[in-house]
Scaffold this motif. Structure first.
Motif, PDB file in Angstrom:
ATOM      1  N   SER A  74       0.806  -1.225   0.000  1.00  0.00           N
ATOM      2  CA  SER A  74       0.000   0.000   0.000  1.00  0.00           C
ATOM      3  C   SER A  74       0.835   1.268   0.000  1.00  0.00           C
ATOM      4  N   LYS A  75       2.117   1.166   0.347  1.00  0.00           N
ATOM      5  CA  LYS A  75       2.984   2.341   0.292  1.00  0.00           C
ATOM      6  C   LYS A  75       3.660   2.468  -1.068  1.00  0.00           C
ATOM      7  N   LEU A  77       2.689   0.982  -3.757  1.00  0.00           N
ATOM      8  CA  LEU A  77       1.630   0.974  -4.763  1.00  0.00           C
ATOM      9  C   LEU A  77       1.956   0.054  -5.943  1.00  0.00           C
ATOM     10  N   LEU A 136      -0.347  10.353  -3.187  1.00  0.00           N
ATOM     11  CA  LEU A 136       0.215   9.015  -3.071  1.00  0.00           C
ATOM     12  C   LEU A 136       1.477   8.901  -3.922  1.00  0.00           C
ATOM     13  N   ASP A 165      -4.951  12.073  -1.710  1.00  0.00           N
ATOM     14  CA  ASP A 165      -5.681  11.725  -0.491  1.00  0.00           C
ATOM     15  C   ASP A 165      -6.328  13.021  -0.005  1.00  0.00           C
ATOM     16  N   ILE A 185      -8.587   4.511  -2.135  1.00  0.00           N
ATOM     17  CA  ILE A 185      -7.137   4.459  -1.927  1.00  0.00           C
ATOM     18  C   ILE A 185      -6.853   3.366  -0.898  1.00  0.00           C
TER      19      ILE A 185
END
Length: 447
Positions: free
Chosen positions: A176-177, A179, A336, A351, A377
């Motif tokens: 999730s960081k 991506l 992001l 975000d 997200i």
């Protein structure tokens, strides 16, 4: 007791108030000709507003060139051409010139994407995905696809073609960081599940996938990688993204109407002759019959434009997306992927929780003639679909209108003026209408 008509209205999936307005218009017109005029007027209003007065920052949209647009209204669009190219494979006679058009389209697509096989008959890229699942899987097979909160799309989930095919769908683990795919977690999970197919399809797509590494893993049990390049197709053809067919994917689908900037439709490409029959059988006669030859001609014309201008056009799209992401981050919007340069594609993801939710912000920006879309997200849950935390912003259309990095600073200011209520949406809307007067011409084409 509810009568049949009331029950139908209750079960309507579309907005009842919008449909009611349409019914009132129809009922208040004194003739069918006046009803048709109402349709023409709505089309003209959309062309003026969306085409000339808005900053369109939707990632799935791109303006077509005048030639491509004209071909969509061409006489050949009234002709039927069921079957494969060639006189003995057509159901109808009289397709000599249609065969010319379609053959040019196929060969142009092969040339642009350096593939052995290409098909032009898909009316949407989602239909291409169904063709892949039909050709390469059978009901009950295990597959892995990207979940929606981390970028995945319904076309590869239970509520899309993969679900219709009756497949068992497991999540591709995502970081999730970063991506992108969490390769270590994927390796462990894939070896347990042994998916027949791994679909890499993401509508929120910022960075390349570790395709080579994933391909080697699934080869252990004869699995295959399917790359759904709906958004990235133009970037791939223009050499600005990874090259899936040479990095391990056995087949690739994509939209002709997003970064590729052609007519709304689908493209499918592959190299392996072993899957040729199963793929083409899935396309025809299963999923495509008469397939809009005007659209095929427009797609061929767009491919010719792409050969001439694609690399320059796609390179500028990415530069603009990176510049816009940077400008928004510096002005206080959390973006992001900021630690990785924001994006390697045509879109950036904001975000917007500090300002509201994605739906509220997209609507507010729309009032100011800035068109974006709400987006899930990684911190969101699937049930947050209606009110997600993110906003997706694309640069394809503004790039084709001639904007470059310096204009992205201006675009960022327009967005911030709305998010932070520095100016009213009416004031920003008027500023954007004036700004757009200098950006009306379509670039990167022969016209």
């Amino acid at each position: 007791m509810v009568n049949v008509k009331e029950k139908i209205v209750q079960n309507e999936v579309h907005d009842p108030s919008v449909l009611r307005t349409a019914r009132e218009i129809i009922e208040n017109c004194s003739s069918p000709r006046l009803i048709q005029n109402e349709i023409l007027n709505a089309v003209e209003r959309n062309e003026l507003w969306r085409g000339k007065e808005c900053l369109n920052l939707l990632a799935p949209e791109a303006p077509t060139s005048p030639t491509v647009r004209n071909l969509l209204a061409s006489e050949v669009g009234t002709r039927a051409a069921e079957g494969h190219i060639g006189p003995t494979q057509r159901w109808f006679a009289g397709t000599t010139h249609i065969d010319e058009i379609e053959a040019l389209c196929v060969e142009l697509l092969k040339k642009v994407f350096k593939s052995n096989y290409a098909d032009h008959r898909l009316v949407a890229s989602m239909v291409g995905n169904l063709a892949v699942y039909s050709a390469l899987t059978k009901p009950g097979d295990n597959i892995m696809t990207i979940p929606q909160p981390t970028g995945g799309h319904s076309s590869n989930r239970y509520d899309g073609p993969a679900g219709i095919r009756g497949l068992n769908i497991f999540d591709v683990p995502m970081d999730s960081k970063e991506l992108t795919v969490d390769l270590e977690a994927f390796t462990k999970k894939a070896r347990e599940i042994k998916p027949r197919l791994v679909a890499l399809g993401a509508s929120m797509t910022l960075f390349p996938f570790p395709l080579k590494e994933m391909s080697k893993i699934v080869e252990e049990w004869g699995g295959k990688i399917f790359f759904d390049g709906a958004h990235q197709l133009g970037l791939i053809g223009g050499g600005q993204f990874q090259d899936p067919l040479r990095e391990g994917a056995c087949i690739m689908t994509g939209s002709a109407g997003k970064t590729f900037s052609g007519p709304q439709s689908g493209i499918i490409l592959w190299n392996d002759p072993e899957i040729n029959k199963s793929v083409t059988d899935a396309i025809f006669p299963a999923l495509a019959a008469t397939h809009q030859v005007n659209r095929v001609a427009a797609l061929a014309a767009a491919a010719a434009e792409f050969l001439a201008f694609g690399q320059e056009y796609m390179e500028q799209i990415v530069k603009n997306a990176q510049a816009l992401g940077k400008a928004l981050q510096e002005k206080g919007v959390t973006m992001l992927g900021s630690h990785k340069g924001f994006t390697k594609t045509h879109q950036v993801i904001a975000d917007v929780r500090a300002f509201g939710n994605g739906l509220e912000i997209a609507r507010k920006l729309g009032e100011a003639n800035i068109i974006t879309n709400k987006n899930l997200i990684p911190n969101d849950k699937p049930e947050d679909w209606d009110y997600p935390s993110g906003l997706r912003i694309g640069t394809t259309e503004v790039t084709r209108l001639g904007m470059k990095e310096s204009e992205m600073e201006i675009v960022a200011d327009f967005i911030l003026n709305v998010l932070e209520d520095k100016k009213s949406t009416k004031t920003v809307r008027n500023e954007i209408i004036d700004f757009r007067k200098s950006y009306q011409k379509i670039h990167y084409c022969f016209d």
